[in-house]
Design an enzyme around this catalytic site. Structure first.
Site, PDB file in Angstrom:
ATOM      1  NE  ARG A   9      -3.773  -2.040   2.447  1.00 32.42           N
ATOM      2  CZ  ARG A   9      -4.493  -2.403   3.482  1.00 32.42           C
ATOM      3  NH1 ARG A   9      -4.295  -1.851   4.652  1.00 32.42           N
ATOM      4  NH2 ARG A   9      -5.419  -3.319   3.356  1.00 32.42           N
ATOM      5  CE  LYS A  17      -5.008   1.030  -0.385  1.00 29.26           C
ATOM      6  NZ  LYS A  17      -6.012  -0.007  -0.348  1.00 29.26           N
ATOM      7  NE  ARG A  40     -13.204  -5.544   3.469  1.00 26.92           N
ATOM      8  CZ  ARG A  40     -12.681  -4.456   2.930  1.00 26.92           C
ATOM      9  NH1 ARG A  40     -13.421  -3.657   2.195  1.00 26.92           N
ATOM     10  NH2 ARG A  40     -11.420  -4.156   3.121  1.00 26.92           N
ATOM     11  N   GLY A  49     -11.192  -1.010  -8.984  1.00 27.54           N
ATOM     12  CA  GLY A  49     -10.068  -0.138  -8.673  1.00 27.54           C
ATOM     13  C   GLY A  49      -9.354  -0.639  -7.441  1.00 27.54           C
ATOM     14  CD  GLU A  65      -6.059  -2.585  -8.360  1.00 31.21           C
ATOM     15  OE1 GLU A  65      -7.025  -3.367  -8.230  1.00 31.21           O
ATOM     16  OE2 GLU A  65      -5.047  -2.654  -7.638  1.00 31.21           O
ATOM     17  CD  GLU A  68      -4.045  -6.835 -10.332  1.00 31.46           C
ATOM     18  OE1 GLU A  68      -2.829  -6.753 -10.504  1.00 31.46           O
ATOM     19  OE2 GLU A  68      -4.616  -6.396  -9.303  1.00 31.46           O
ATOM     20  N   PRO A  89     -10.080   4.222   6.680  1.00 31.35           N
ATOM     21  CG  PRO A  89      -9.081   2.735   5.163  1.00 31.35           C
ATOM     22  CD  PRO A  89     -10.263   2.891   6.080  1.00 31.35           C
ATOM     23  CG  HIS A  91      -9.412   5.075   0.369  1.00 30.56           C
ATOM     24  ND1 HIS A  91     -10.557   4.679   1.004  1.00 30.56           N
ATOM     25  CD2 HIS A  91      -8.523   4.076   0.537  1.00 30.56           C
ATOM     26  CE1 HIS A  91     -10.370   3.481   1.523  1.00 30.56           C
ATOM     27  NE2 HIS A  91      -9.143   3.097   1.261  1.00 30.56           N
TER      28      HIS A  91
END
Length: 164
Positions: A9, A17, A40, A49, A65, A68, A89, A91
């Site tokens: 990261r 982030k 999740r 992303g 991204e 993948e 967090p 971003h």
């Protein structure tokens, strides 16, 4: 920098982030967008992303991204904007427009975690994203307002004399 099982990261100097994402469109008309299932919450949809790797440029990270997560290749277009999420967090996501030219039958996340992908009309995508990922809905709302690099969100603070 923090290590995660398969990635590192990266953070900018302000502690955000660094992320990159693409709104993947079926054609240059930009009326159908590809969403992927959340890792999740597999019954919910998100914009593909993820985190940028060290020394990676935002455009390159966005293309990697979506390859993948969504199993697509395409023509990277304009930077729609840089979107900030200030919750923990924090971003800061560079969001690009990509016109899909190739859909892979099997791709990394479909094989490893059973991720799905589906085409949505832009209006329908906004509705499904508003429930689970409102910031992702903002990407499409900005696009509908004619978002482009010249009127995209800027990370640079405005100068004091520009305030009304």
């Amino acid at each position: 920098m923090k290590c995660k099982p398969n990635q590192t990261r990266t953070y900018d100097p302000e502690g955000f982030k660094k992320r990159a994402a693409c709104l993947c469109f079926r054609s240059e008309r930009e009326d159908e967008v590809l969403l992927v299932s959340s890792s999740r919450y597999p019954d919910r949809w998100i914009v593909p992303g993820g985190g940028m790797e060290p020394e990676e440029e935002p455009g390159g990270a966005a293309v990697r991204e979506v390859y993948e997560e969504a199993g697509v290749k395409g023509k990277l277009g304009r930077l729609l904007g840089v979107f900030e999420q200030n919750q923990d967090p924090k971003h800061r996501t560079y969001v690009y427009v990509l016109t899909v030219t190739e859909l892979l039958e099997d791709w990394e996340d479909s094989v490893s975690i059973g991720r799905k992908r589906e085409w949505f009309k832009v209006e329908d995508a906004i509705k499904v994203l508003q429930c689970h990922k409102p910031v992702h809905a903002e990407y499409l709302e900005k696009l509908k307002l004619g978002g482009s690099p010249t009127n995209g969100n800027s990370m640079a603070p405005s100068s004091p004399d520009s305030d009304p």
